[in-house]
Enzyme design. Structure first.
Site, PDB file in Angstrom:
ATOM      1  N   LYS A 193      48.979  35.436  35.263  1.00 16.82           N
ATOM      2  CA  LYS A 193      47.656  36.015  35.000  1.00 16.82           C
ATOM      3  C   LYS A 193      47.736  36.893  33.756  1.00 16.82           C
ATOM      4  O   LYS A 193      48.698  37.672  33.596  1.00 16.82           O
ATOM      5  CB  LYS A 193      47.240  36.844  36.218  1.00 16.82           C
ATOM      6  CG  LYS A 193      45.830  37.388  36.188  1.00 16.82           C
ATOM      7  CD  LYS A 193      45.519  38.072  37.522  1.00 16.82           C
ATOM      8  CE  LYS A 193      44.108  38.595  37.611  1.00 16.82           C
ATOM      9  NZ  LYS A 193      43.843  39.231  38.926  1.00 16.82           N
TER      10      LYS A 193
ATOM     11  N   SER B  14      39.673  37.826  41.252  1.00 17.92           N
ATOM     12  CA  SER B  14      39.761  37.700  39.814  1.00 17.92           C
ATOM     13  C   SER B  14      40.898  36.800  39.320  1.00 17.92           C
ATOM     14  O   SER B  14      40.918  36.437  38.154  1.00 17.92           O
ATOM     15  CB  SER B  14      39.912  39.090  39.194  1.00 17.92           C
ATOM     16  OG  SER B  14      41.161  39.665  39.567  1.00 17.92           O
TER      17      SER B  14
ATOM     18  N   SER C  31      41.945  39.723  44.992  1.00 19.81           N
ATOM     19  CA  SER C  31      41.945  38.801  43.848  1.00 19.81           C
ATOM     20  C   SER C  31      42.920  37.642  43.898  1.00 19.81           C
ATOM     21  O   SER C  31      42.769  36.685  43.144  1.00 19.81           O
ATOM     22  CB  SER C  31      42.188  39.580  42.565  1.00 19.81           C
ATOM     23  OG  SER C  31      40.973  40.119  42.162  1.00 19.81           O
TER      24      SER C  31
HETATM   25  N1  GLN Z   1      36.636  41.529  43.558  1.00 18.59           N
HETATM   26  C1  GLN Z   1      37.255  42.811  43.672  1.00 18.59           C
HETATM   27  C2  GLN Z   1      36.850  43.688  42.522  1.00 18.59           C
HETATM   28  O1  GLN Z   1      36.133  43.235  41.705  1.00 18.59           O
HETATM   29  C3  GLN Z   1      38.745  42.666  43.709  1.00 18.59           C
HETATM   30  C4  GLN Z   1      39.358  42.468  42.388  1.00 18.59           C
HETATM   31  C5  GLN Z   1      40.846  42.467  42.423  1.00 18.59           C
HETATM   32  O2  GLN Z   1      41.459  42.356  43.483  1.00 18.59           O
HETATM   33  N2  GLN Z   1      41.433  42.608  41.252  1.00 18.59           N
HETATM   34  O3  GLN Z   1      37.259  44.800  42.423  1.00 18.59           O
END
Ligand code: GLN
Length: 466
Positions: A72, A147, A171
């Site tokens: 990532k 994400s 994410s």
């Molecule tokens: N969707 C969650 C957020 O936007 C989790 C994102 C993540 O785990 N990086 O914060």
């Protein structure tokens, strides 16, 4: 070929590391323009594979010898562009390896490239990348989740053998569910965050993504462990998770919670998960117990004030002087919302209104899970309360945040959690999520392996039907 068979083929010379990497690059070349999972290819990958092949000949190759690993774009890989899918860091080249990358290299894994994501890991759909959305390889036209959209889609599309994502509130798990792959969020402090660009540092974790449990367990055992560069990592020994999974599980107490059932927007998902939990219990001689989980319905509302404040703090370094551009000048709307929201909450904090209350609620949710684990060994639940939406569907910020209603509780409590494909609804993959107490990754991997084994045939069948 599963990860173990692939490793055996490489180590025996039946498949060279070089050929494995070339195969990956070919797949990426042919299909990445449609999927957009990979942002940058590692131009050294083939040369690095040649070095691994030499080591194999001398019998000195590591545990990940010649496997292609996507990373990532928020994890530092020396010499690669690590832009967090943001214009802010568009041309930022990392000057050092994150701890996890150094460990992967030490075991002869090959970084194949940097993967797409929601901008600065803020999002649940993969749509907020400044470099275009990622498609869902298993349900084209639908979001892959986020994400960690890129690493997960790259694994699902077989662009690579394994991938590294980050999980702050879901994410890794949320896209793993939508794309039908395995994902693990380790306990907070199990894996070093050194070299991970902070989103919300009291919650951020790095974890593995794979097409099978042995692959995820293997990558986890390589990246886990204490690091002198990350003060919150624990000095606990790291079991060999990839070996631990061979030990079958039996007679567990499996927790199901009506408090989680209530949060399911799409009841079909809960029914599917309940069915899978019954199958698991029958096969392993386990017992299903109902556990009460007070306040888990407040997890999303608890998470965001904490995240906003930490995002405001962690993004102050992007002021246009040392790294890239000033973040507020170029970032997308979700990142800006969190920066401005975090600034406001920190200010309002003179009255202790939001942040301190959220910290108190965080403790209550952690306690509820702690208490639940007195009457069960694992908790099983869905990963997301709804199926991934189609591109082009306009959904509210609240609805986007609600995707993580099932993943955030584990993040707030710092425990570990994993996702295994459990079947399809409307031809879209659905993942079963498993919570275990902090630092019980070995139990998690064993339970995941048992579930994977049990559901695999039906999952394939579901996918072929679609
Ligand atoms: N969707 C969650 C957020 O936007 C989790 C994102 C993540 O785990 N990086 O914060």
């Amino acid at each position: 070929m599963n990860t173990l068979e692939k490793l055996k083929a490489i180590k025996s010379g039946r498949l060279t590391a070089r050929q494995n990497i070339i195969n990956s690059l070919k797949e990426i070349d042919a299909r990445n323009k449609d999927i957009n999972a990979i942002l940058h290819i590692n131009q050294q990958a083939i040369a690095q594979a040649d070095e691994v092949d030499k080591k194999i000949k001398k019998g000195r190759a590591g545990k990940l010898a010649g496997l292609a690993i996507a990373v990532k774009s928020i994890i530092s890989v020396k010499g690669m562009i690590v832009n967090c899918a943001s214009r802010t860091l568009e041309n930022y080249t990392a000057g050092f390896d994150a701890d996890v990358i150094a460990r992967v290299r030490a075991e002869d894994g090959i970084i194949i490239g940097m993967a797409n994501m929601d901008e600065f890991a803020m999002g649940a759909s993969g749509e907020s990348s400044a470099f275009g959305k990622t498609d869902n390889p298993r349900a084209p036209g639908h979001i892959p989740g986020g994400s960690s959209s890129g690493p997960v889609a790259a694994v699902a599309a077989c662009f690579c053998d394994l991938a590294l994502g980050s999980d702050t509130g879901g994410s890794i798990r949320n896209p793993a569910s939508h794309c039908g792959v395995i994902g693990i969020k380790p306990s907070y402090g199990r894996v070093s965050r050194y070299g991970l660009v902070d989103m919300a540092m009291s919650l951020d974790t790095i974890g593995p993504v794979a097409n099978d449990t042995v692959g995820a367990a293997l990558l986890l055992e390589v990246i886990a462990g204490h690091s002198i560069r990350d003060a919150v990592t624990f000095k606990k020994p790291v079991p060999r998770y990839s070996q631990a999974i061979k030990k079958p599980v039996s007679r567990l107490r499996v927790g199901l919670s009506p408090d989680f059932e209530k949060l399911c927007t799409d009841k079909r998902i809960y029914r599917l998960i309940q069915g899978r939990v019954s199958e698991f219990s029958e096969k392993t001689g386990s017992r299903i117990v109902n556990v009460s989980l007070k306040n888990v319905d407040l997890a999303v509302q608890t998470y965001y004030p904490i995240v906003y404040v930490e995002v405001f703090s962690s993004t102050r370094k992007f002021d246009g002087r040392k790294y890239g551009k000033k973040i507020e000048d170029v970032c997308g709307e979700e990142v800006l919302r969190r920066i401005l929201g975090g600034k406001e909450i920190s200010r309002a904090e003179y009255h202790g209104t939001y942040y301190r209350k959220a910290l108190a609620a965080r403790r209550l949710i952690a306690q509820a899970l702690d208490t639940a684990f007195k009457s069960c060994d694992v908790i099983m639940l869905p990963t997301t309360p709804m199926l991934p939406h189609r591109f082009g569907t306009r959904i509210s910020t609240e609805a986007m945040y609600a995707y993580d209603a099932y993943t955030i509780p584990a993040s707030l409590a710092g425990i570990c959690a994993g996702v295994v494909p459990a079947g399809c609804i409307d031809s879209i993959p659905v993942g079963l999520q498993i919570f275990v107490p902090a630092f019980s990754e070995d139990l998690l991997c064993r339970v995941m392996a048992a579930c994977f084994e049990l559901y695999q045939d039906e999952v394939r069948h579901d996918e072929n039907d679609s």
